[in-house]
Write an enzyme that holds these catalytic residues in place. Structure first.
Site, short mmCIF file in Angstrom:
data_model
loop_
_atom_site.label_atom_id
_atom_site.label_comp_id
_atom_site.label_asym_id
_atom_site.label_seq_id
_atom_site.Cartn_x
_atom_site.Cartn_y
_atom_site.Cartn_z
N ASP A 189 3.14 -23.98 -42.94
CA ASP A 189 3.65 -23.08 -44.03
C ASP A 189 3.03 -23.75 -45.38
O ASP A 189 3.34 -24.72 -45.73
CB ASP A 189 5.17 -23.23 -44.09
CG ASP A 189 5.61 -22.13 -45.51
OD1 ASP A 189 4.95 -21.95 -46.22
OD2 ASP A 189 6.74 -22.42 -45.65
N LYS A 210 -2.10 -22.14 -54.83
CA LYS A 210 -2.32 -21.03 -53.92
C LYS A 210 -2.45 -19.39 -54.67
O LYS A 210 -2.85 -18.86 -54.01
CB LYS A 210 -0.73 -20.96 -53.21
CG LYS A 210 -0.60 -19.93 -52.02
CD LYS A 210 0.61 -19.95 -51.56
CE LYS A 210 0.95 -18.89 -50.47
NZ LYS A 210 2.12 -19.39 -49.61
N GLU A 223 3.70 -14.60 -43.71
CA GLU A 223 5.10 -15.22 -43.78
C GLU A 223 6.25 -14.54 -43.30
O GLU A 223 6.91 -14.89 -42.60
CB GLU A 223 5.23 -15.43 -45.18
CG GLU A 223 4.30 -16.80 -45.56
CD GLU A 223 3.98 -17.04 -47.18
OE1 GLU A 223 4.63 -16.38 -47.78
OE2 GLU A 223 3.21 -17.68 -47.47
N ASP A 260 12.25 -12.71 -49.50
CA ASP A 260 11.93 -14.24 -49.81
C ASP A 260 11.76 -14.52 -51.17
O ASP A 260 11.15 -14.04 -52.09
CB ASP A 260 10.62 -14.39 -49.01
CG ASP A 260 9.86 -15.55 -49.18
OD1 ASP A 260 10.55 -16.52 -50.04
OD2 ASP A 260 8.81 -15.88 -48.42
#
Ligand code: AMP
Length: 628
Positions: free
Chosen positions: A26, A88, A188, A210
């Protein structure tokens, strides 16, 4: 009293079998993590006594290789320009895409001739791919040390469902630079669903919610014969747990600006202290009906506390939760589905530990979301499932057996420090750090208990053991890691190890499920019935311990500090010390709180004088748990 972060992990005992063939990774905006398939299930990889979590942060120092992870994060405050995080957000993007992003970050970015963003640190430019490669290399290194051998280089890496092709390609490139072979890039939310074994449904719809530290997304997936398809995804790349912290920090800012002026609240040390205090308080409110917002800036002579009830916190952040639900509404409408057509709801990200989030999401979808797995780990675990399948592995239905009651140890003052929370999936493991309370203490007694009550005397004793042979050291210096491990058969073993000397002791309690269902139910009911009284008793026990620590530290340091203090401060402190001793003998929460606050204020001049961090924090009544 812990000094190490608490980490509950789905980590079975190491097996003698050959290691995994591929990793699941992850690669997150704030943290990254690896997991692998071991002993018939996915487990997070972490070296003994440490967390496997690698903060996605890179620091470029004056010489030597860049630091990655925790050490790098520690530099973020002192050297923000050369400490890169949130990389990211820049993957596969051009400068124009990220202009807004850059305005809020402390570092400089340019674009290369191919339109790729480059971030600058210490006079050099790096592409997000190169930086992510450094993070991936570190994750691989941590995985290798967890496995005790070189980790596989084959891997599955997860990305948000909204990542476009360029962003996915950038992720692949990062892995290649790190020397890893990507078997597949997986969404994800798909990974989270895999971790829960939802691919084994014939047909259905899954909503994956999330809420991370700085980003939020919700994704609607369809499953058909084990294949996931993204139907819609919505979210906000600038909404997360940090915003909840901000609301609490604002309480401190407003109160302290009124008291000390605007200049204080602009002080970076104040802002940092406020952020940390707010996050700490928020996390505590996830398990307690009220918690303390406690902020200290010794060089400004400021010690400020305020109790916050969970209700108040929920009111302060209601609009943030509403924004997440609005995104759920849009995602459903894009997928042309009604909430009732969602068969499973999966929670991901640390922010979903907040009870209000769980409650509101459950109300919105009309069903209880999956929370059995750790929300910070579920994506990595799912990536490991995918990695296992891609390397020819088979998996049977995941068995999610859980611990029926919390497990913990008695701490100073008779309170219980819960180390494994009830409903944790087994096998599991958690490590927490403890330290000594008295100077020259050479042994520590451990009392292992089970139950939901706050005081050890109201829980069920599972066993006792003693750690002997500690070298004499000042209070608070010993570093004792207490590890709870429950294997797949429910056998609990508890071990304690002092880190500097290596002395250790342990106890096995088997089997853990020695209780009938009725007994478990009875213990849960007792937990609910006594929640209020228990909370007060626990507060009193904790306050007495806190005051005790402050008394010890003051008595120890006052003589040394005497010469540097004015007479009035000394008299003040001696007076507060005497009153604290009286209060510490009682159990009235309000009186204890008052004595502690007065004592803390009176100790500020001495604390500011002392350079020693441990002594300073002990004087300030910080629980030893927070002494780094
Ligand atoms: P993640 O990016 O998934 O690691 O999520 C990090 C966010 O989760 C941060 O904002 C944390 O403060 C928050 N978080 C972690 N644990 C808890 C908790 N027990 N209660 C509330 N928020 C938490």
């Amino acid at each position: 009293m812990g000094y190490v972060e608490l980490n509950v992990l789905n980590n079975p005992a190491p097996s003698a079998a050959a290691g995994p063939l591929a990793l699941g990774i992850d690669l997150g905006t704030t943290n990254s993590l690896a997991a692998a398939w071991r002993d018939g299930r996915p487990v997070v990889l972490r070296p003994e006594g440490r967390s496997g979590l690698v903060p996605s942060v890179i620091h470029f120092g004056e010489g030597g290789p860049p630091l990655v992870g925790r050490e790098a994060r520690d530099h973020a405050v002192v050297d923000p320009r050369n400490t890169l995080f949130s990389v990211k957000r820049f993957m596969g993007r051009g400068l124009a895409d990220v202009a807004q992003e850059l305005a809020t970050l402390p570092y400089t970015a340019t674009e290369n001739e191919r339109g790729v963003v480059q971030l600058e640190a210490r006079g050099r430019r790096y592409t997000p791919e190169e930086l992510s490669a450094l993070i991936l290399r570190k994750v691989h290194e941590v995985a290798s040390s967890a496995l005790g051998a070189a980790a596989p280089t084959k891997c599955v890496i997860t990305v948000p469902a909204y990542f476009d092709d360029t962003q996915r390609q950038a992720t692949r490139d990062a892995a290649r630079i790190a020397g890893l072979e990507v078997l597949r890039i997986v969404n994800e939310p798909t990974a989270a669903s895999l971790a829960y074994g939802l691919d084994q449904r014939d047909k259905g719809h899954v909503a994956v919610f999330d809420l991370g530290g700085g980003t939020f997304d919700v994704t609607i997936l369809s499953i058909e014969d084990g294949v996931f398809r993204v139907l819609s995804t919505h979210g906000d790349t600038h909404l997360g747990g940090d915003d909840f912290d901000q609301r609490l920090a604002e309480l401190a800012r407003v109160a302290l600006a009124a008291e000390h002026g605007d200049e204080l609240v602009r002080d970076p040390a104040f802002q940092q202290a406020a952020r940390q205090a707010a996050e700490h308080c928020k996390v505590e409110l996830s398990t307690q009906p009220e918690a303390e917002l406690h902020l200290m800036v010794p060089h400004k002579r400021i010690a400020w506390r305020r109790r916050v009830a969970r209700d108040e916190f929920e009111r302060l952040t209601a609009d943030l939760v509403e924004r997440t639900l609005a995104a759920c509404r849009r995602a459903l409408s894009d997928a042309q589905l009604q909430p009732t057509e969602i068969d499973e709801v999966v929670l991901v990200g640390g922010g979903t530990r907040m009870p209000v989030v769980r409650r509101r999401v459950a109300e919105f979808f009309g069903r209880i979301p999956h929370t059995e797995l750790n929300p910070d780990e579920v994506v990595a675990l799912g990536a490991a499932v995918q990695a296992h399948i891609l390397t020819g592995g088979r998996r049977d239905m995941l068995l999610l057996d859980v611990t029926p009651l919390s497990l913990g140890i008695e701490t100073m003052g008779g309170a219980v420090s819960k180390i494994i929370q009830r409903n944790s999936t087994i096998p599991c493991e958690a490590t927490e750090g403890f330290t000594t309370y008295a100077d020259d203490q050479t042994a520590i007694d451990f009392h292992v208990v089970q139950g939901e009550r706050e005081l050890a005397r109201d829980c069920r004793t599972l066993g006792r053991f003693k750690l002997r042979g500690l070298p004499p050291m000042p209070a608070g210096m010993a570093r004792v890691a207490v590890r709870f491990h429950i294997d797949a058969d429910g056998v609990l073993s508890v071990s304690a190890k002092e880190q500097s000397t290596g002395v250790s002791a342990h106890i096995d309690v088997a089997p853990m499920h020695g209780l009938t269902d009725a007994e478990v139910e009875g213990m849960l009911q007792a937990g609910y019935a006594h929640a209020q009284d228990d909370f007060a008793a626990r507060r009193a026990a904790d306050l007495r311990t806190e005051i005790g620590t402050m008394i010890q530290a003051t008595e120890k340091n006052l003589n040394a500090g005497r010469a540097g203090l004015d007479k009035e401060s000394i008299l003040d402190l001696e007076d507060a010390l005497a009153r604290a001793k009286v209060a510490a003998a009682g159990s009235d929460v309000a009186a204890l709180q008052r004595a502690r606050d007065e004592f803390e204020r009176a100790a500020l001049p001495l604390a500011a004088l002392l350079m020693n961090n441990v002594a300073q924090k002990a004087l300030m009544g910080k629980s030893l748990g927070e002494v780094g």
